[in-house]
Design a protein around this motif. Sequence first.
Motif, PDB file in Angstrom:
ATOM      1  N   LEU A  93       6.559  -5.034  15.396  1.00  0.00           N
ATOM      2  CA  LEU A  93       5.444  -5.896  14.998  1.00  0.00           C
ATOM      3  C   LEU A  93       5.878  -6.936  13.965  1.00  0.00           C
ATOM      4  N   LYS A 113       0.806  -1.223   0.000  1.00  0.00           N
ATOM      5  CA  LYS A 113       0.000   0.000   0.000  1.00  0.00           C
ATOM      6  C   LYS A 113       0.840   1.275   0.000  1.00  0.00           C
ATOM      7  N   ARG A 124       5.996   7.026  17.099  1.00  0.00           N
ATOM      8  CA  ARG A 124       6.200   5.847  16.232  1.00  0.00           C
ATOM      9  C   ARG A 124       7.495   5.126  16.602  1.00  0.00           C
ATOM     10  N   SER A 183      -5.780   0.011  14.129  1.00  0.00           N
ATOM     11  CA  SER A 183      -5.855  -0.255  15.578  1.00  0.00           C
ATOM     12  C   SER A 183      -6.906  -1.326  15.880  1.00  0.00           C
ATOM     13  N   ARG A 189      13.059  -2.006   3.492  1.00  0.00           N
ATOM     14  CA  ARG A 189      11.932  -1.716   4.362  1.00  0.00           C
ATOM     15  C   ARG A 189      12.367  -1.661   5.826  1.00  0.00           C
ATOM     16  N   GLU A 237       0.379   6.984   9.271  1.00  0.00           N
ATOM     17  CA  GLU A 237       0.238   6.705  10.703  1.00  0.00           C
ATOM     18  C   GLU A 237       1.013   5.446  11.048  1.00  0.00           C
ATOM     19  N   ARG A 245      -2.760   4.066   6.692  1.00  0.00           N
ATOM     20  CA  ARG A 245      -3.289   3.535   7.958  1.00  0.00           C
ATOM     21  C   ARG A 245      -4.048   4.590   8.776  1.00  0.00           C
ATOM     22  N   PHE A 246      -5.053   4.092   9.516  1.00  0.00           N
ATOM     23  CA  PHE A 246      -5.845   4.937  10.433  1.00  0.00           C
ATOM     24  C   PHE A 246      -6.477   4.001  11.456  1.00  0.00           C
TER      25      PHE A 246
HETATM   26  P1  TMP Z   1       3.905   0.456   8.309  1.00  0.00           P
HETATM   27  O1  TMP Z   1       4.182   1.921   8.348  1.00  0.00           O
HETATM   28  O2  TMP Z   1       4.968  -0.352   7.692  1.00  0.00           O
HETATM   29  O3  TMP Z   1       2.542   0.152   7.808  1.00  0.00           O
HETATM   30  O4  TMP Z   1       3.983  -0.023   9.832  1.00  0.00           O
HETATM   31  C1  TMP Z   1       3.104   0.360  10.772  1.00  0.00           C
HETATM   32  C2  TMP Z   1       2.979  -0.784  11.731  1.00  0.00           C
HETATM   33  O5  TMP Z   1       2.175  -0.357  12.839  1.00  0.00           O
HETATM   34  C3  TMP Z   1       2.269  -1.993  11.155  1.00  0.00           C
HETATM   35  O6  TMP Z   1       2.871  -3.164  11.657  1.00  0.00           O
HETATM   36  C4  TMP Z   1       0.870  -1.882  11.692  1.00  0.00           C
HETATM   37  C5  TMP Z   1       1.059  -1.193  13.004  1.00  0.00           C
HETATM   38  N1  TMP Z   1      -0.069  -0.387  13.460  1.00  0.00           N
HETATM   39  C6  TMP Z   1      -0.862  -0.871  14.485  1.00  0.00           C
HETATM   40  O7  TMP Z   1      -0.613  -1.969  15.003  1.00  0.00           O
HETATM   41  N2  TMP Z   1      -1.888  -0.109  14.932  1.00  0.00           N
HETATM   42  C7  TMP Z   1      -2.171   1.130  14.405  1.00  0.00           C
HETATM   43  O8  TMP Z   1      -3.128   1.796  14.842  1.00  0.00           O
HETATM   44  C8  TMP Z   1      -1.338   1.615  13.327  1.00  0.00           C
HETATM   45  C9  TMP Z   1      -1.628   2.948  12.724  1.00  0.00           C
HETATM   46  C10 TMP Z   1      -0.302   0.821  12.890  1.00  0.00           C
END
Ligand code: TMP
Length: 225
Positions: A157, A16, A50, A101, A152, A39, A96-97
């Motif tokens: 997580l 995405k 973050r 969560s 990346r 987010e 993300r939003f």
């Molecule tokens: P990303 O920027 O690579 O998508 O990583 C964001 C990480 O944070 C992804 O593992 C998902 C996690 N996340 C949550 O667990 N809860 C949330 O509310 C948000 C915004 C992200």
Amino acid sequence: MAGLFITFEGGEGAGKTTVIQHIFQKLIAQGIDVIQTREPGGIKISEKIRSIIHDPEHLEMEERTEALLYAAARRQHLVEKVFPALEQGKVVLCDRFVDSSLAYQGYARGLGIDEVYAINQFVIQDCSPDLTLFFDIEPKKGLERIAANKNRERNRLDLENIQFHEAVYEGYQKVKARFPERIKTVQAGQSLEAVEQDAMDIISSFLNENEKGGNNEINYYGDSR
Ligand code: TMP
């Protein structure tokens, strides 16, 4: 005029982030007043939150703490960046939003979708996305993609096992069933070009239908200002 708030959701390796960049450039080329953000993050305080949440050394972080930190980052990002842009009539593309969560903390961490939604209602007041694209990829395939992508960022997580990522996927199915009008699915297992095309088609028809702006014409700041 209120702008339009478009969010992008999905598990790891759904592509995405790359697709948002593509859509952002396409919309700019069409002369649309658009911003791109993410987010947790998007502004200084939320980027700092973050790095606390995602630090692979913070293995002791408890689930509710995690949910509250995402929510705190969300609030500051909304107030500093998203609300002003919507008030100026912009299209906001957000990686993300709240649905993240609900799927990650509410379902996969087991805090409960309703419980996590409740703390987020305090955060977002009446602001919900006008459109959400869910990038649908089998968790195993998504994880293979991120393993192959050396550029990346690796976060806390990512250390979770496949069962966790499968639970996130299931969580998203529940969230989709809750908001069927708002959430549209993009098949993210296809080639990148096909995913970008499908996502752009959904957004273009949505923008055509909503030339007059979205639903978020409200006093975002509630009583706090
Ligand atoms: P990303 O920027 O690579 O998508 O990583 C964001 C990480 O944070 C992804 O593992 C998902 C996690 N996340 C949550 O667990 N809860 C949330 O509310 C948000 C915004 C992200």
